[in-house]
Design an enzyme around this catalytic site. Structure first.
Site, PDB file in Angstrom:
ATOM      1  N   LYS A 115       0.881  -1.164   0.000  1.00 11.73           N
ATOM      2  CA  LYS A 115       0.000   0.000   0.000  1.00 11.73           C
ATOM      3  C   LYS A 115       0.922   1.219   0.000  1.00 11.73           C
ATOM      4  O   LYS A 115       1.501   1.578   1.027  1.00 11.73           O
ATOM      5  CB  LYS A 115      -0.903  -0.009   1.236  1.00 11.73           C
ATOM      6  CG  LYS A 115      -2.050   1.013   1.183  1.00 11.73           C
ATOM      7  CD  LYS A 115      -1.574   2.412   1.508  1.00 11.73           C
ATOM      8  CE  LYS A 115      -2.707   3.422   1.408  1.00 11.73           C
ATOM      9  NZ  LYS A 115      -2.225   4.808   1.410  1.00 11.73           N
ATOM     10  N   ALA A 132       1.983   5.349  -0.847  1.00 11.85           N
ATOM     11  CA  ALA A 132       1.378   6.668  -0.712  1.00 11.85           C
ATOM     12  C   ALA A 132       0.617   7.017  -1.984  1.00 11.85           C
ATOM     13  O   ALA A 132       1.047   6.708  -3.092  1.00 11.85           O
ATOM     14  CB  ALA A 132       2.453   7.717  -0.430  1.00 11.85           C
ATOM     15  N   GLY A 155       6.779   5.760   7.676  1.00 10.99           N
ATOM     16  CA  GLY A 155       5.890   6.904   7.599  1.00 10.99           C
ATOM     17  C   GLY A 155       5.942   7.748   8.853  1.00 10.99           C
ATOM     18  O   GLY A 155       6.934   7.749   9.589  1.00 10.99           O
ATOM     19  N   GLU A 184       9.352   2.216  10.799  1.00  8.28           N
ATOM     20  CA  GLU A 184      10.415   3.198  10.563  1.00  8.28           C
ATOM     21  C   GLU A 184       9.708   4.537  10.430  1.00  8.28           C
ATOM     22  O   GLU A 184       9.077   4.825   9.420  1.00  8.28           O
ATOM     23  CB  GLU A 184      11.189   2.844   9.298  1.00  8.28           C
ATOM     24  CG  GLU A 184      12.535   3.566   9.196  1.00  8.28           C
ATOM     25  CD  GLU A 184      12.426   4.933   8.558  1.00  8.28           C
ATOM     26  OE1 GLU A 184      12.355   5.939   9.316  1.00  8.28           O
ATOM     27  OE2 GLU A 184      12.400   5.012   7.330  1.00  8.28           O
TER      28      GLU A 184
END
Length: 453
Positions: free
Chosen positions: A155, A157, A207, A229
């Site tokens: 998935k 951005a 993100g 992360e």
């Protein structure tokens, strides 16, 4: 299915229009990933490594094409886009060469006739990835995870949907079985449902802290492993004996590469008083030397930010800090998604540009009296991704290793990721590791095998 447009942040032109996947489409892709996973895991490791070599070769062949796509979708200066694709090929080559050894059974001497640790893939892994390094963030997850025998759903951005689909096609063109790596276009609600599905065995996110808390909460409720992360506000510590002539370019690049949109960028410059004036002079001159302009120009170093709302958010952080006493000595101009390279001095630990993550071309500079104050201020952060220290006193710098609570500590270089070294953070910067041996073992079952004959 809802349509959404992608716009070029530099020109404002619409690049493409996409549809979100509905629940039926997403679960069809998950089903396909689950169906192929057993045969994929049973494939000989050398065959999986050969496919990864194919990916590396295609990346080099297509680097100009992929760099242009990144520039169009999120404004990355095209020369930096080419470098990103070359780095993706590097991580593929690293795991193609080393995965068999990294995944080998680990023999343990016990009372058994034979005992060892076996590294078995977990199954289908969900990856939620950001826009700022749209190929690298994905490949550094996918290269080890797929080679370990897992399948993956990505998935990505929304504003880099074209990159997401290009990566899916890249794996197909390299010879990966259909369903091994798939891209999904969805909103947050669908992702939460997907994490809860028994077919998803783990989730990884690169993100924001907010997104990380949400993903970790959902994963925890469903007893799924997660690797996070998240953001950072890395300190760049400059002791009084730093060699500015040698390293000022590194320091400036550490802040401004990718138009400052990097979690591991140097965001807080903490400078000892004895070298402060010299640093300001050289640092400002170096920042001014960077070419600003059209990201399609190969000589451009700083382009536009990925979206106008991100530039607006950065502007607010800067203005709030100015209201609290920060001084602008360069920049602080915004036009749409463009934000000029900016230097702020007189920054204190209470200001947004010090305590928050600034995701854009803004350098916050703080003067300190001595080395001890520099270290104390550098570690005064909710984040823990990485710190860098510039000095000629290597012995004293190495004494600081245990005092830096971050996931990385670089001496006389900028914090950066390297396939040979583990990458990840502490505190609000997340947990788990990517890359190196640690990265490929994040999504395997470390199974104890105990045999008596």
């Amino acid at each position: 299915m809802k349509d959404y447009d992608l716009k070029n942040p530099y020109t404002g032109d619409t690049i493409a229009t996409y549809n979100l996947d509905d629940s039926k489409s997403i679960h069809s892709k998950l089903k396909k990933a689950l169906e192929i996973q057993t045969s994929w895991a049973n494939m000989e490791i050398e065959d999986r490594c050969q496919l990864l070599t194919n990916v590396a070769e295609l990346l080099i062949e297509r680097k100009e094409e992929y760099a242009k796509l990144m520039t169009q979708e999120m404004g990355k200066p095209i020369s930096q886009g080419v470098a990103e694709i070359e780095k993706c090929a590097w991580v593929c080559d690293f795991y193609a060469l080393n995965a068999e050894d990294l995944l080998a059974d680990e023999l343990i001497d016990t009372d058994a006739d034979e005992s060892f640790i076996s590294h078995d893939p977990l199954g289908c892994i969900l990856a939620v990835m950001p826009w700022n390094y749209p190929f690298w963030q994905v490949l550094r997850f996918a290269a080890p995870t797929l080679t370990a025998g897992n399948t993956a759903l990505l998935k990505h951005a929304k504003n880099v949907t074209g990159c997401s689909l290009a990566i899916e096609q890249l794996f197909l063109d390299a010879g990966y079985p259909e369903g091994c790596f798939q891209s999904i276009k969805s909103g947050h609600e669908e992702i939460e449902k997907l994490i809860a599905h028994e077919g998803i065995k783990a989730v990884t996110l690169t993100g924001s802290e907010k997104a990380g808390r949400s993903i970790a909460r959902t994963a925890g409720e469903n007893l799924k492993k997660s690797v996070l992360e998240l953001g950072g506000n890395n300190a760049c510590i400059i002791w009084e004996d730093a060699d500015l002539d040698q390293y000022i370019s590194t320091m400036a690049t550490a802040r401004m590469q990718n138009t400052g949109q990097s979690c591991i960028a140097a965001k807080r410059f903490i400078v000892c008083a004895d070298i402060y004036d010299n640093f300001i002079e050289k640092f400002t001159a170096e920042i001014k030397s960077f070419k600003v302009g059209d990201p399609m120009d190969k000589d451009t170093f700083i382009g536009v930010m990925a979206r106008e709302d991100l530039a607006e958010e950065l502007q607010k952080q800067v203005q709030d800090s100015i209201d609290m006493g920060a001084e602008v000595i360069l920049g602080n101009e915004r036009n749409g998604a463009y934000f000029s390279p900016t230097i702020l001095t007189n920054v204190t630990k209470e200001m947004p540009v010090f305590k928050e993550e600034t995701f854009g071309p803004v350098a916050a500079i703080t003067k300190v009296a001595n080395r001890e104050e520099a270290i104390q201020l550098a570690t005064n952060s909710r984040f823990g991704l990485g710190s860098m220290l510039f000095t000629q006193d290597i012995d004293s710098a190495m004494d600081m290793i245990s005092q830096i609570p971050d996931g990385a500590f670089f001496i006389n270089d900028m914090v950066k990721s390297d396939p040979r070294l583990p990458f990840g953070g502490t505190k609000a910067s997340g947990y788990g590791r990517e890359l190196s041996r640690e990265g490929i073992l994040e999504f395997v079952n470390k199974k104890t095998v105990y045999i008596k004959k």
